[in-house]
Design a protein around this motif. Structure first.
Motif, short mmCIF file in Angstrom:
data_model
loop_
_atom_site.label_atom_id
_atom_site.label_comp_id
_atom_site.label_asym_id
_atom_site.label_seq_id
_atom_site.Cartn_x
_atom_site.Cartn_y
_atom_site.Cartn_z
N GLU A 253 0.79 -1.12 0.05
CA GLU A 253 -0.18 0.03 0.08
C GLU A 253 0.86 1.14 -0.07
OE1 GLU A 253 -3.05 2.41 -0.10
OE2 GLU A 253 -3.29 0.43 -0.24
N ASP A 254 2.12 1.21 0.71
CA ASP A 254 2.75 2.42 0.95
C ASP A 254 3.56 2.60 -0.50
OD1 ASP A 254 4.05 4.36 2.33
OD2 ASP A 254 5.95 3.25 1.89
N LEU A 255 3.60 1.41 -1.35
CA LEU A 255 4.37 1.75 -2.65
C LEU A 255 3.58 2.35 -3.53
CD1 LEU A 255 6.51 -1.73 -2.81
CD2 LEU A 255 7.49 0.75 -2.55
N PHE A 256 2.24 1.97 -3.32
CA PHE A 256 1.06 2.53 -4.21
C PHE A 256 1.06 3.94 -4.23
CE2 PHE A 256 -0.92 -1.81 -4.84
CZ PHE A 256 -0.98 -1.60 -6.25
N VAL A 257 1.14 4.36 -2.91
CA VAL A 257 0.99 5.66 -2.50
C VAL A 257 2.08 6.47 -2.96
CG1 VAL A 257 0.71 7.33 -0.55
CG2 VAL A 257 -0.80 5.47 -0.55
N ARG A 258 3.09 6.02 -2.86
CA ARG A 258 4.62 6.76 -2.83
C ARG A 258 4.75 6.93 -4.44
NH1 ARG A 258 9.09 6.85 0.84
NH2 ARG A 258 8.36 6.24 2.89
N ILE A 259 4.08 5.93 -5.54
CA ILE A 259 4.58 6.39 -6.79
C ILE A 259 4.34 7.48 -7.46
CG2 ILE A 259 2.30 5.51 -7.89
CD1 ILE A 259 4.05 4.07 -9.97
N GLY A 260 3.16 8.14 -7.02
CA GLY A 260 2.97 9.77 -7.05
C GLY A 260 2.73 9.72 -8.83
N ASP A 261 3.75 10.67 -9.31
CA ASP A 261 3.61 10.81 -10.93
C ASP A 261 4.78 10.16 -11.38
OD1 ASP A 261 1.39 12.69 -10.58
OD2 ASP A 261 2.96 14.12 -10.30
N ALA A 262 5.55 9.38 -10.85
CA ALA A 262 6.60 8.47 -11.27
C ALA A 262 5.87 7.23 -12.09
CB ALA A 262 7.44 7.91 -10.41
N ASP A 263 6.81 6.63 -12.90
CA ASP A 263 6.55 5.44 -13.48
C ASP A 263 6.63 4.30 -12.77
OD1 ASP A 263 6.00 7.00 -15.88
OD2 ASP A 263 8.33 6.59 -16.62
N VAL A 264 7.53 4.06 -11.56
CA VAL A 264 7.64 2.86 -10.88
C VAL A 264 8.20 3.40 -9.42
CG1 VAL A 264 10.08 2.67 -11.71
CG2 VAL A 264 8.87 0.80 -10.48
N ALA A 265 7.61 2.86 -8.49
CA ALA A 265 8.07 2.94 -7.09
C ALA A 265 8.47 1.84 -6.79
CB ALA A 265 7.08 3.21 -6.28
N ILE A 266 10.08 1.74 -6.54
CA ILE A 266 10.73 0.83 -6.26
C ILE A 266 11.80 0.79 -5.07
CG2 ILE A 266 12.61 1.71 -7.74
CD1 ILE A 266 13.11 -1.00 -9.01
N PRO A 267 11.79 -0.23 -4.13
CA PRO A 267 12.46 -0.28 -3.14
C PRO A 267 14.12 -0.40 -3.48
CG PRO A 267 10.64 -1.84 -2.98
CD PRO A 267 10.88 -1.27 -4.28
N GLU A 268 14.79 0.40 -2.59
CA GLU A 268 16.41 0.45 -2.75
C GLU A 268 16.93 0.13 -1.50
OE1 GLU A 268 19.20 3.12 -5.37
OE2 GLU A 268 18.55 4.00 -3.34
N HIS B 157 14.95 2.86 -17.96
CA HIS B 157 14.33 3.62 -18.92
C HIS B 157 12.89 4.40 -18.28
CE1 HIS B 157 16.44 1.47 -21.82
NE2 HIS B 157 16.64 2.34 -22.44
N LEU B 158 12.79 4.07 -16.99
CA LEU B 158 11.54 4.96 -16.47
C LEU B 158 11.80 5.86 -15.44
CD1 LEU B 158 9.35 1.52 -16.06
CD2 LEU B 158 9.40 3.07 -17.77
N SER B 159 10.87 6.83 -15.34
CA SER B 159 11.30 7.65 -14.01
C SER B 159 10.66 7.07 -12.78
CB SER B 159 10.29 8.84 -14.16
OG SER B 159 8.96 8.38 -13.94
N ARG B 160 11.83 7.01 -11.77
CA ARG B 160 11.67 6.18 -10.65
C ARG B 160 11.55 6.89 -9.60
NH1 ARG B 160 17.14 2.41 -11.28
NH2 ARG B 160 18.08 4.44 -11.14
N GLN B 161 10.73 6.14 -8.42
CA GLN B 161 10.46 6.72 -7.37
C GLN B 161 10.98 5.79 -6.28
OE1 GLN B 161 8.98 9.96 -5.85
NE2 GLN B 161 10.09 8.87 -3.95
N ILE B 162 12.35 6.26 -5.74
CA ILE B 162 13.01 5.27 -5.09
C ILE B 162 12.53 5.38 -3.68
CG2 ILE B 162 15.51 4.87 -4.18
CD1 ILE B 162 14.97 4.17 -6.91
N VAL B 163 12.20 4.11 -2.75
CA VAL B 163 12.01 4.10 -1.51
C VAL B 163 12.76 3.19 -0.78
CG1 VAL B 163 9.88 3.10 -0.18
CG2 VAL B 163 9.37 3.99 -2.60
N PRO B 164 13.67 4.18 -0.14
CA PRO B 164 14.74 3.41 0.87
C PRO B 164 14.25 2.71 1.60
CG PRO B 164 15.14 5.81 0.69
CD PRO B 164 13.76 5.48 0.15
#
Length: 199
Positions: free
Chosen positions: A113-128, A164-171
């Motif tokens: 759920e947190d990843l769904f929220v965090r993606i915002g306008d990015a193409d992918v919300a991805i943990p790092e 190739h996608l705009s990323r929302q990095i989630v630490p």
């Protein structure tokens, strides 16, 4: 009437499980449930539809006999998770897609759920991870961005997509506030890791 589906859960089942003695890891049992049953239960609480990605017709028949969810067969055989994602796009109605590998039995609905929220306008919300390692098979993707990618590029590795996608990095340090032990990323690659999980 065509009802819009905002979120899709995509479970990738297609691997050959060579390091698990050829046993289908999604049928491994943990705490009285198969891995697949656990994932479906969790994803059902945070998505509007679930799609199963299968490597071939035989696997699809075996899976759908017990799990009545749409099962999409890879168009190009033996090409791994990238093909599972690509083949599933035309069957997905969600604007956002959470992609998970079938060998992650302890995924967290709160983290997803947190990843769904965090993606915002990015193409992918991805943990790092602190090391810089990404978790592309525990990430939320924008369907439109994936369709664009596959119409312009070919890929053999998931990294080919995320680069190739705009990323929302989630630490993962922030994910620890939701899942202190980061159990959601538990990944079972072989029988030894499965034995450790059961202990």
């Amino acid at each position: 009437m065509n009802i819009s589906v905002a979120r899709t859960g995509l479970i990738l089942l297609g691997g050959m499980a060579t390091r698990a003695g050829g046993r289908a890891k999604y049928l491994f049992e943990y705490e009285g449930e198969t891995f697949l049953h656990r994932q479906i239960r969790v994803l059902s609480s945070v998505t509007d539809e679930i799609i199963l990605s299968c490597r071939d017709e035989e696997q699809a028949r075996e899976v759908t006999a017990s799990y009545p969810y749409p099962c999409v067969i890879d168009t190009e055989k033996g090409t791994g998770p990238v093909e599972g994602i690509r083949s599933s796009l035309s069957h997905s109605r969600g604007e956002l897609i959470i992609v998970v590998a079938c060998d992650m039995p302890v995924i967290s609905s709160a983290v997803i759920e947190d990843l769904f929220v965090r993606i915002g306008d990015a193409d992918v919300a991805i943990p790092e991870w602190e090391s810089g390692h990404l978790e592309p098979l525990h990430a939320v993707y924008r369907r439109e961005a994936l369709v664009w990618f596959f119409s312009h590029h070919t890929a053999r590795k998931i990294r080919d997509i995320t680069d190739h996608l705009s990323r929302q990095i989630v630490p993962v340090s922030e994910i620890r506030m939701i899942d202190p032990e980061l159990k959601t990323f538990t990944n079972i690659n072989d029988l030894q890791e499965f034995s450790s999980l059961l202990k």
